[in-house]
Design a protein around this motif. Structure first.
Motif, PDB file in Angstrom:
ATOM      1  N   PRO A   1      -8.799  58.612  47.807  1.00  0.00           N
ATOM      2  CA  PRO A   1      -8.434  59.500  46.705  1.00  0.00           C
ATOM      3  C   PRO A   1      -8.000  60.861  47.244  1.00  0.00           C
ATOM      4  O   PRO A   1      -8.461  61.287  48.298  1.00  0.00           O
ATOM      5  CB  PRO A   1      -9.728  59.603  45.900  1.00  0.00           C
ATOM      6  CG  PRO A   1     -10.807  59.323  46.886  1.00  0.00           C
ATOM      7  CD  PRO A   1     -10.243  58.310  47.831  1.00  0.00           C
ATOM      8  N   HIS A   2      -7.089  61.510  46.512  1.00  0.00           N
ATOM      9  CA  HIS A   2      -6.503  62.767  46.989  1.00  0.00           C
ATOM     10  C   HIS A   2      -7.592  63.790  47.290  1.00  0.00           C
ATOM     11  O   HIS A   2      -8.442  64.076  46.453  1.00  0.00           O
ATOM     12  CB  HIS A   2      -5.532  63.337  45.955  1.00  0.00           C
ATOM     13  CG  HIS A   2      -4.316  62.474  45.759  1.00  0.00           C
ATOM     14  ND1 HIS A   2      -3.637  61.914  46.809  1.00  0.00           N
ATOM     15  CD2 HIS A   2      -3.670  62.083  44.639  1.00  0.00           C
ATOM     16  CE1 HIS A   2      -2.609  61.202  46.350  1.00  0.00           C
ATOM     17  NE2 HIS A   2      -2.622  61.284  45.029  1.00  0.00           N
ATOM     18  N   THR A   3      -7.548  64.315  48.498  1.00  0.00           N
ATOM     19  CA  THR A   3      -8.520  65.319  48.935  1.00  0.00           C
ATOM     20  C   THR A   3      -7.758  66.512  49.498  1.00  0.00           C
ATOM     21  O   THR A   3      -6.774  66.346  50.218  1.00  0.00           O
ATOM     22  CB  THR A   3      -9.448  64.744  50.022  1.00  0.00           C
ATOM     23  OG1 THR A   3     -10.068  63.558  49.521  1.00  0.00           O
ATOM     24  CG2 THR A   3     -10.522  65.749  50.394  1.00  0.00           C
ATOM     25  N   ARG A   4      -8.225  67.691  49.170  1.00  0.00           N
ATOM     26  CA  ARG A   4      -7.542  68.915  49.619  1.00  0.00           C
ATOM     27  C   ARG A   4      -8.557  69.892  50.203  1.00  0.00           C
ATOM     28  O   ARG A   4      -9.622  70.076  49.635  1.00  0.00           O
ATOM     29  CB  ARG A   4      -6.806  69.589  48.452  1.00  0.00           C
ATOM     30  CG  ARG A   4      -5.677  68.761  47.853  1.00  0.00           C
ATOM     31  CD  ARG A   4      -5.168  69.402  46.571  1.00  0.00           C
ATOM     32  NE  ARG A   4      -3.996  68.723  46.055  1.00  0.00           N
ATOM     33  CZ  ARG A   4      -4.013  67.602  45.344  1.00  0.00           C
ATOM     34  NH1 ARG A   4      -5.195  67.033  45.055  1.00  0.00           N
ATOM     35  NH2 ARG A   4      -2.901  67.043  44.925  1.00  0.00           N
ATOM     36  N   ARG A   5      -8.191  70.496  51.300  1.00  0.00           N
ATOM     37  CA  ARG A   5      -8.996  71.609  51.776  1.00  0.00           C
ATOM     38  C   ARG A   5      -8.405  72.896  51.197  1.00  0.00           C
ATOM     39  O   ARG A   5      -7.216  72.958  50.844  1.00  0.00           O
ATOM     40  CB  ARG A   5      -9.035  71.651  53.295  1.00  0.00           C
ATOM     41  CG  ARG A   5      -7.727  72.047  53.961  1.00  0.00           C
ATOM     42  CD  ARG A   5      -7.884  72.190  55.459  1.00  0.00           C
ATOM     43  NE  ARG A   5      -6.633  72.585  56.093  1.00  0.00           N
ATOM     44  CZ  ARG A   5      -6.505  72.850  57.390  1.00  0.00           C
ATOM     45  NH1 ARG A   5      -7.550  72.735  58.197  1.00  0.00           N
ATOM     46  NH2 ARG A   5      -5.334  73.205  57.896  1.00  0.00           N
ATOM     47  N   GLN A   6      -9.224  73.917  51.079  1.00  0.00           N
ATOM     48  CA  GLN A   6      -8.792  75.215  50.565  1.00  0.00           C
ATOM     49  C   GLN A   6      -8.593  76.174  51.732  1.00  0.00           C
ATOM     50  O   GLN A   6      -9.428  76.243  52.644  1.00  0.00           O
ATOM     51  CB  GLN A   6      -9.824  75.792  49.591  1.00  0.00           C
ATOM     52  CG  GLN A   6     -10.182  74.865  48.435  1.00  0.00           C
ATOM     53  CD  GLN A   6      -8.993  74.611  47.526  1.00  0.00           C
ATOM     54  OE1 GLN A   6      -8.205  75.506  47.243  1.00  0.00           O
ATOM     55  NE2 GLN A   6      -8.872  73.376  47.052  1.00  0.00           N
ATOM     56  N   VAL A   7      -7.494  76.896  51.697  1.00  0.00           N
ATOM     57  CA  VAL A   7      -7.179  77.849  52.770  1.00  0.00           C
ATOM     58  C   VAL A   7      -7.324  79.273  52.228  1.00  0.00           C
ATOM     59  O   VAL A   7      -6.840  79.588  51.130  1.00  0.00           O
ATOM     60  CB  VAL A   7      -5.752  77.624  53.304  1.00  0.00           C
ATOM     61  CG1 VAL A   7      -5.418  78.642  54.397  1.00  0.00           C
ATOM     62  CG2 VAL A   7      -5.609  76.203  53.837  1.00  0.00           C
ATOM     63  N   TYR A   8      -7.991  80.124  52.994  1.00  0.00           N
ATOM     64  CA  TYR A   8      -8.269  81.496  52.578  1.00  0.00           C
ATOM     65  C   TYR A   8      -7.870  82.482  53.670  1.00  0.00           C
ATOM     66  O   TYR A   8      -7.825  82.143  54.853  1.00  0.00           O
ATOM     67  CB  TYR A   8      -9.771  81.692  52.312  1.00  0.00           C
ATOM     68  CG  TYR A   8     -10.339  80.869  51.182  1.00  0.00           C
ATOM     69  CD1 TYR A   8     -10.437  81.396  49.895  1.00  0.00           C
ATOM     70  CD2 TYR A   8     -10.784  79.573  51.403  1.00  0.00           C
ATOM     71  CE1 TYR A   8     -10.969  80.639  48.860  1.00  0.00           C
ATOM     72  CE2 TYR A   8     -11.315  78.808  50.370  1.00  0.00           C
ATOM     73  CZ  TYR A   8     -11.406  79.357  49.100  1.00  0.00           C
ATOM     74  OH  TYR A   8     -11.927  78.606  48.077  1.00  0.00           O
ATOM     75  N   ALA A   9      -7.616  83.709  53.229  1.00  0.00           N
ATOM     76  CA  ALA A   9      -7.495  84.838  54.152  1.00  0.00           C
ATOM     77  C   ALA A   9      -8.652  85.788  53.863  1.00  0.00           C
ATOM     78  O   ALA A   9      -8.956  86.075  52.703  1.00  0.00           O
ATOM     79  CB  ALA A   9      -6.161  85.567  53.963  1.00  0.00           C
TER      80      ALA A   9
END
Length: 301
Positions: A264-272
């Protein structure tokens, strides 16, 4: 120790020879000049002038201060000009620490725009994975850090840091182009249970093992590398396959490697991240803005 206003007034009194003439030159009243000189004498702890008839004569302390007045005021002016240049983005330095796939995809555009619009602002880049990059930021070793987290595995950011969410980065599987699963538009991890795997950095590996467990299997990890070029070469050579963020697909170097979205679609979150107090520093705020714009452009690709 010294009030720069008093030093400037002192210099003018010495140049003109009297409080009255100095007041005229500076646009002050004579009592105002007199009060400033008395305040300066209190600061230095001794008299700077003695009266000789209607004129003024410098004391030994006054002579000593005179020798240093010009250098003091020159240094203050240089400091003022440098601070003004930093505030107006004519100069400045920003140190950024980013994980490799962000350094290869998001940062080039942001850094290029800063160089074009504000050539006096210097951007220094180093690579680092979270949480090490965030610890370096908290220690003052960089000004901005790019980091990521996975579902259920939030990054542990120190309280003094402010985070800006940049984008979602879908996870994909890198496969040799001749792999049977390469014919699909997306693949399920469970369908890859019997494959040999190449794992990435420690944080990515931890989530990868967790995701495989959710899919009902323990991955056969044959090697580990945090170098994306090495990882691609290993996949191309048939050593194993790998689960990587979609940002990596932007710089695939092998025509024998392809990527497919994980189901199933999985996404990591990118931050600054930046120190909260540093958000008021013009060069840091500028680069954060350009990074945000560059990340938004990546989402639209």
């Amino acid at each position: 120790m010294f009030d720069s206003r008093y030093i400037r007034t002192f210099q003018e009194v010495v140049r003109t020879g009297s409080y009255t003439a100095a007041a005229r030159a500076l646009g002050f009243t004579q009592p105002a000049v007199s009060q400033q000189m008395k305040a300066l004498e209190r600061d230095v702890g001794t008299a700077l002038f003695t009266r000789v008839g209607r004129g003024l004569k410098l004391t030994e302390a006054g002579e000593a201060l005179t020798r240093h007045t010009a250098p003091i005021l020159d240094s203050l002016e240089v400091a003022r000009q440098q601070i003004d240049a930093i505030a107006r983005l004519r100069s400045g330095r920003v140190r950024i620490c980013a994980f490799p796939s962000a350094a290869a995809t998001i940062l080039p555009r942001a850094m290029a725009r800063v160089r074009v619009e504000h050539p006096g602002v210097m951007v220094e880049l180093s690579e680092g994975e979270p949480p090490d990059s965030l610890r370096a930021l908290a220690r003052g070793e960089c000004d901005i850090a790019l980091a990521f987290d996975y579902p259920g595995f939030p990054v542990d950011a120190p309280e003094e840091l402010a985070g800006v969410r940049l984008m979602e980065d879908p996870l994909t599987v890198l496969l040799p182009v001749g792999h049977p699963m390469a014919r699909r538009r997306s693949v399920r991890l469970a369908d890859l249970a019997n494959e040999r795997w190449i794992a990435g950095c420690a944080r990515c590996r931890t989530y990868f093992v967790h995701a495989c467990a959710e899919g009902g299997f323990t991955p056969d990890i044959v090697c580990t590398t945090d170098d994306n070029l090495v990882l691609q070469s290993l996949v191309a050579a048939g050593v194993g396959i790998a689960m990587v963020p979609s940002l990596v697909l932007s710089f695939l170097c092998h025509d024998k490697v392809t990527g497919r979205i994980v189901e199933p679609h999985t996404r990591r979150q990118v931050y600054a991240y930046a120190l909260r107090d540093h958000l008021r520093i013009p060069a840091t705020a500028l680069l954060l803005e350009e990074i945000t714009v560059a990340a938004a452009a990546r989402v639209g690709c």
